[in-house]
Every structure is written in C-alpha cells, then in structure tokens.
Design a protein around this motif. Structure first.
Motif, PDB file in Angstrom:
ATOM      1  N   ILE A  27       0.829  -1.202   0.000  1.00 46.18           N
ATOM      2  CA  ILE A  27       0.000   0.000   0.000  1.00 46.18           C
ATOM      3  C   ILE A  27       0.868   1.258   0.000  1.00 46.18           C
ATOM      4  O   ILE A  27       0.604   2.219  -0.736  1.00 46.18           O
ATOM      5  CB  ILE A  27      -0.964  -0.019   1.224  1.00 46.18           C
ATOM      6  CG1 ILE A  27      -2.001  -1.128   1.007  1.00 46.18           C
ATOM      7  CG2 ILE A  27      -1.652   1.325   1.400  1.00 46.18           C
ATOM      8  CD1 ILE A  27      -2.798  -1.468   2.235  1.00 46.18           C
TER       9      ILE A  27
ATOM     10  N   TYR B 286       0.967   4.080  -2.838  1.00 52.06           N
ATOM     11  CA  TYR B 286       0.712   5.476  -2.509  1.00 52.06           C
ATOM     12  C   TYR B 286       1.812   6.364  -3.078  1.00 52.06           C
ATOM     13  O   TYR B 286       1.551   7.392  -3.697  1.00 52.06           O
ATOM     14  CB  TYR B 286       0.622   5.649  -0.986  1.00 52.06           C
ATOM     15  CG  TYR B 286       0.313   7.074  -0.596  1.00 52.06           C
ATOM     16  CD1 TYR B 286      -0.976   7.589  -0.756  1.00 52.06           C
ATOM     17  CD2 TYR B 286       1.315   7.904  -0.116  1.00 52.06           C
ATOM     18  CE1 TYR B 286      -1.253   8.900  -0.440  1.00 52.06           C
ATOM     19  CE2 TYR B 286       1.055   9.215   0.201  1.00 52.06           C
ATOM     20  CZ  TYR B 286      -0.236   9.716   0.039  1.00 52.06           C
ATOM     21  OH  TYR B 286      -0.504  11.021   0.344  1.00 52.06           O
TER      22      TYR B 286
ATOM     23  N   VAL C 236       0.190   6.691  -6.820  1.00 50.80           N
ATOM     24  CA  VAL C 236      -0.728   7.794  -6.559  1.00 50.80           C
ATOM     25  C   VAL C 236       0.001   9.132  -6.590  1.00 50.80           C
ATOM     26  O   VAL C 236      -0.336  10.031  -7.360  1.00 50.80           O
ATOM     27  CB  VAL C 236      -1.447   7.595  -5.208  1.00 50.80           C
ATOM     28  CG1 VAL C 236      -2.388   8.744  -4.927  1.00 50.80           C
ATOM     29  CG2 VAL C 236      -2.198   6.268  -5.214  1.00 50.80           C
ATOM     30  N   THR C 237       1.049   9.275  -5.768  1.00 53.46           N
ATOM     31  CA  THR C 237       1.713  10.566  -5.645  1.00 53.46           C
ATOM     32  C   THR C 237       2.571  10.887  -6.857  1.00 53.46           C
ATOM     33  O   THR C 237       2.421  11.943  -7.479  1.00 53.46           O
ATOM     34  CB  THR C 237       2.595  10.595  -4.376  1.00 53.46           C
ATOM     35  OG1 THR C 237       1.823  10.117  -3.289  1.00 53.46           O
ATOM     36  CG2 THR C 237       3.082  12.003  -4.095  1.00 53.46           C
TER      37      THR C 237
ATOM     38  N   SER D 226      -0.852   0.969 -10.461  1.00 50.30           N
ATOM     39  CA  SER D 226      -1.127   0.510  -9.098  1.00 50.30           C
ATOM     40  C   SER D 226      -1.753  -0.877  -9.081  1.00 50.30           C
ATOM     41  O   SER D 226      -1.796  -1.520  -8.056  1.00 50.30           O
ATOM     42  CB  SER D 226      -2.053   1.490  -8.394  1.00 50.30           C
ATOM     43  OG  SER D 226      -3.291   1.520  -9.084  1.00 50.30           O
TER      44      SER D 226
END
Lengths: 338, 326
Positions: free
Chosen positions: B148, B152, B156-157, B163
C-alpha cells in the motif's frame, strides 16, 4: 628481496608489545618480548595458555586482528623491518617469506576446494607460474611432505584425508613459496600421539633440508625437547627464560621454568605426585606490579613485588628475567649469610 | 547418487499423499459442496442426483482413492463457482503468479546477497548500518502495508507506475501469457515484485551477513590470510562460496513461500494470478480450487526441496561423498 647475510638472524624481534583495546581498558598481551631465530634453527616457545605464545606468532606474520595492535617494538625479517609495512606489502610477505601452520588440520583447509586448487592458488599468488607448472610444483610438495601417490591424491577434497595427512597438506601449503621462516602454532596438539611424532619428524627434516627457521609454539615440553634448538619460556606476556633447550630443560633458572619442568611426568622416576605450581597465571587485566610471577613464586623476596626484572644473560646465550640472578642481589644475599 | 534420488522421490511421494489427505478432508469439513451449488428452490431429487453424480455417497476410502488418483492426473474436478475445470483455471493464472514469483526471487537474491556480503565485510561503514536499518523495516513491516505504501508513493503521488493489474500481456504459444515482453507489463511487475520480494531480500541479506561473519572467523580463512592470498580471493572465493552453502537451502525454501504467499501481494495489486483465484475460492467456498491449490503448493515445495538437496551436493563435496555412497 634480501637473503639473510651469514650470521644475521632470519627473525629478530625487539621489545615487541601487543595491546588489545577492550571495554575494560587496554590489555597488554605481549609486553617487551625480544628474541632471535637463526637460519635453520628451531625456537620453541612454551607457556600456559594466555601467556602470549600465539599472539607473538600472529604479530610476526602480521595477522593480529583488531582490536589488537602492535603497540611498540620491531620485527625484523632477514635484516628488513616488517612490522611497519603497509598491508599489501605485508600480504606479499605472508606465505612467501613467512609460512604459518595452525593447530587444527581438520579446520585449516577450505572444505569446498580440492587440495590441488588450494595449493595451486597459493603457489600462483606468490610465484609467476602457469597453472600447469604450479600443479607440478604442488605434486612435488605433496611428495615431499610424505603423501603417498600425490599425483592421484592431489585432486581429493580435504575431508578425504586423515588428520595427520591433512596436517601434511597444511605443511605443504605453508612451504609453497619456500619461506625463510615457519611459525608453527601448536602443530601437533590436535593429532594422535603416534601421528604427532611423524609430523614433528617431518617438520624437522624439512627445516634441515631447506634451512628454514622455525618458531614452534606449543605447550608440550616433550615436543620442545625433541625438536627445538633453543626454547623461550613465556609467562604473562613476557619471556621468563630463553636459552639452549638442553640447559633450560635440565637446569632451568627461572623459578617458573623450574616449576614447569618439574611438572613433566617421567617414566624412569616414580615420584608419586607430580610437582605443581600453586595458583594460576594472572589475568592480563590484573598483572601484579614487579615480576608477574611473584604471587606464585616459592623464592619471592621484596624486590620482586616492586621492580620488574629485565632479562639478564646468566650463562652464555641463556637469559633469565629474575632478580635471583642479578649479580647485585647475589652479593647482597651472600653477605647476609652468616 | 541414483539411490539417493530414488529415496528422496519416495519420501516426496509420501509427503504428497499426506497433503492430498488434508486437501481431501476439506471436502468433508468445509461446508457441504452440494449446498453451494444448488439454489434454495432446487428440488430434493435434484440434490440427491447431484450428490450421487459427485460421488459423495461412496464409501470414504473410495472417495479418497478417487481424489488421489485424479490428483495424480492433475484433475481436480469442476470449480463450483466458475463451472470450469479447476486445472484449466489454475493453468490460465499460473503464468502471472510464476512470473511475479520469479522476478521477486531474482530481486531478493540479486539485491540481498550483495547487501549481505557488503554489510559483513564493511561492518562499521555508514552504508552497512543503513542497510541493517532498512532490513529491519523489511522484516518487520507486513507485506500488505509495504504494498500500500509503494502504491501510494509511486502510483498515486508520483504516478510513475501502475497501481494494479498486469499491464499488457503477450501470448506465447498455446497457454503462456507473459508480461515480460511489453513495457507496460514490465512496469506493472515492478511494485508487486518489490512488495513480494522485500521480506525475502532482507531475510537473505541478514542470513548472508551472519553466515559470512561466521565463515570469516573460521580457521581456513585465517590460514588463507596466513598464506598471503589476496583479500579479494579470500572474500569472494573462499568465504563467499562457504557462505552460500546454507543460503541455498533458505533461498530455495523461500522461493516456495514466495509462490505460496503471493496471495496477499496479488490481492493488494489485483494481480490476476493463482493467489487471487485462491482468495476468491475461499470467499465462495469453492473447495475444488482450494484443494487443487493446496496440492499444487505442496508439490512445488517438494520439488524445490529435492532440487535444493541436489544443488547442495553440487556445491559441497562432503555431501557429494555421503550422497554418492548412499
């Protein structure tokens, strides 16, 4: 490369000091040790465990592991000082000019490599040889140390040899590059008594043939008496007595050496109980002032407790570090007698 | 040598039969499969017919024998949930899991061994201490959390890596779909492989470090130094080879657990592999899939163990002798 001049000792150790930095302060494992070994000579080094025998050997070959270090003194090999050489220069000397034999032949050889691989690698590290030449040399070496059918046995792994045979392989490895000096650290301790004699005979013969000097570290007085030309008795990091083996064994000067010789059992004399030295060697953290042996010494007197004795040449080539043999003390003692 | 292999094969067979018994027991105790397959309004006669058809009315020993006989032919029946042969379902998903496990294993060995050697040889350097600290995180953080956190950060960032999923796959031959040949497939592999391999990597690093320190203290290393061998030859010839003997066993067993425990990583990354299939099977009590998965993992471990033993003999001449004379 310097070959020893006639009369020049192969190894000359002067006032060697080795220290170990520990959490509880600095331990002086060796404190002011001096000795020489001539070409073809066998110097026996005896003493209890912890007396500094093995550390002296490791210091000479430059293998003191941190936190230990050589804190002072000089080590001179055939006229060349080696204790202050850079690591790489020292590595070239190890195996090439100084060979070392360890105590346990069962653990001294790498189990995953054949004897041939280990010999050839060592030979080619020090000599400019092809693999084929090195292999021929390796077979000759194995033959010389008395391994039967060496051209066949050379490709065996260490575990396929017996203990005595392995020690012969170890000796062959130490002799690879024809060293001037061999340090044998308890070479027979891990072997059967019958094999011990063979290994000692072999070592003696090889050194005679090649003129190699030997520093034989052991706690076995029998081995010393059979093999050594001279013997150094060590106690708590210092040499208590050093001299020709015959004299030290039959007429020891230092009370500690006398106690050590008295503790050897003999078959021809039935003395009932073995003589033993009372007490035990001091810890290196708590070496008493004066003579380190004074708490156990049967002939101790006041000066021994404050003044550390330096080696005195009591007889020709026979030195002892004991106040009993100080000429000044002698005359004083004679005067005191009625 | 042949006798040794034969004996090990027999032992392996015993292990597999034991695993098969456990897998079979699931049919008996994890709910009633018939209830899973039929609806509420299925007539009783239909249920009885299904029961007969599935062989659930036969004596238990007959059922066990049938299960083992089928398992030996890689037949595990029809999935209750998908109504497809289990073998086919597993075979479709095997490439995804195997590729993930392989890349993870390569990652953990290729990074773990050098890090272990470095930390053993340069014990006091700052980098070695940093490696040690990182390895502590690696062994103590749970896999799903690492997954996770990586998602992230990188998905995501930063948005560098996908992902979830396998990316674009290419079909090789009849049954093998590979993600190793496309850029998106390779990119999709990075995060799951690190997640899955991180624990093994730190484990291998710490193992190599401990073993190497142990080996460096041995007499034969001291004797090698006393013979004036070059430091590089001592470290990477004499010491490393001895270090790797026990590492082989652990690494081999770890490969098995990488495949077996890919379940969590596959869930986090929605990786279409066998682990995800197994998890779905658990949720819907799809016992044939669970049993087949169990058998397959058991089989894998047995094969890996056998290979490790043979590899051992290849590296260590002392074992070669004992095995040879067996």
């Amino acid at each position: 490369m310097s070959s020893p001049l006639p009369g020049q000792p192969v190894l000359s150790v002067r006032d060697l000091r080795v220290e170990f930095a520990t959490r509880r302060g600095v331990l002086k494992a060796i404190d002011g040790v001096s000795f020489d070994i001539a070409r073809g000579e066998v110097l026996g080094v005896v003493g209890e465990s912890g007396a500094g025998k093995s550390v002296t050997g490791s210091a000479v070959i430059g293998l003191i592991e941190p936190p230990g270090r050589i804190a002072g003194g000089e080590i001179v090999l055939s006229g060349e000082r080696i204790d202050n050489l850079p690591a790489e220069a020292l590595r070239r000397i190890r195996g090439k000019r100084i060979g070392m034999i360890f105590q346990d032949p069962l653990t001294s050889l790498n189990p995953l490599y054949t004897v041939a691989e280990q010999l050839v690698e060592t030979i080619r590290t020090h000599e400019d040889m092809t693999a084929r030449q090195a292999r021929t040399r390796a077979i000759d070496l194995l033959a010389e140390v008395g391994i039967p059918a060496p051209e066949r046995r050379i490709d065996s792994y260490p575990h396929e040899f017996s203990g005595g045979m392995r020690q012969r392989v170890v000796i062959a490895l130490a002799l690879c590059a024809g060293p001037e000096l061999i340090i044998a650290d308890e070479p027979t301790t891990a072997l059967d008594v019958s094999v011990q004699a063979q290994i000692i005979t072999l070592l003696k013969k090889l050194c005679r043939d090649h003129g190699t000097a030997v520093m034989l570290v052991t706690h076995d007085m029998g081995v010393i008496a059979e093999t050594a030309d001279r013997v150094a008795v060590m106690y708590a990091g210092r040499i208590a007595e050093i001299g020709p083996v015959r004299e030290v064994v039959s007429r020891p000067l230092h009370p500690y050496a006398a106690g050590l010789m008295g503790a050897i059992p003999t078959l021809d004399q039935d003395i009932g109980r073995l003589v033993q030295i009372p007490g035990s060697m001091p810890r290196l953290t708590a070496i008493p002032p004066g003579c380190a042996f004074n708490p156990r010494c049967p002939r101790v007197f006041d000066r021994c407790r404050v003044d550390r004795p330096e080696p005195i040449e009591h007889r020709p080539a026979h030195k002892v570090a004991c106040h009993l043999y100080d000429p000044a003390e002698r005359s004083a003692a004679l005067e005191a007698q009625p | 040598m042949t006798a040794f292999i034969l004996r090990r094969l027999l032992q392996s067979l015993g292990v597999l039969i034991a695993v098969a018994l456990i897998a079979f027991l699931m049919f008996r105790f994890v709910g009633d499969p018939v209830n899973q397959m039929v609806g509420i309004d299925t007539p009783q006669a239909e249920v009885a017919r299904l029961r007969q058809e599935l062989g659930l009315n036969d004596p238990i020993l007959v059922q066990i024998a049938r299960f083992i006989a089928n398992a030996a032919r890689f037949e595990f029946g029809i999935s209750y949930q998908f109504r497809l042969p289990v073998t086919q379902l597993l075979a479709e998903r095997a490439p995804a899991t195997l590729e993930l496990a392989l890349v993870s294993a390569i990652f953990s060995l290729a990074v773990g061994i050098p890090m272990g050697v470095y930390t053993a040889l340069r014990r006091d350097s700052a980098l070695a201490k940093a490696f040690q600290a990182v390895s502590l995180i690696g062994v103590s953080l749970p896999t799903f959390l690492i997954g996770i956190l990586l998602i992230y950060l990188f998905a995501v960032t930063l948005g560098w890596l996908p992902s979830f999923g396998r990316g674009q796959v290419v079909r090789l031959g009849s049954g093998w779909s590979t993600g190793l040949l496309t850029v998106s497939g390779l990119k999709a592999l990075i995060l799951p492989s690190i997640t899955l391999g991180l624990f093994q990597m730190t484990l291998i690093m710490r193992l190599v470090r401990a073993e190497m320190l142990e080996v460096l203290r041995t007499d034969y290393i001291k004797f090698a130094r006393a013979r004036g061998l070059k430091t590089r030859a001592i470290h990477f010839g004499h010491a490393l080879k001895n270090t790797l003997v026990p590492v082989i066993t652990i690494a081999g067993l770890q490969l098995g657990s990488i495949i077996a425990f890919a379940i969590i990583t596959e869930t986090v990354f929605q990786w279409p592999g066998m682990g995800l299939l197994f998890l779905k099977a658990v949720q819907s009590v799809d016992i044939p899939i669970m049993a087949a998965y169990l058998m397959m993992i058991g089989f894998l471990f047995v094969v890996i163990n056998l290979v490790v033993d043979l590899l051992y003999a290849l590296v260590d001449p002392r074992l070669r002798a004992t095995i040879g004379s067996a």
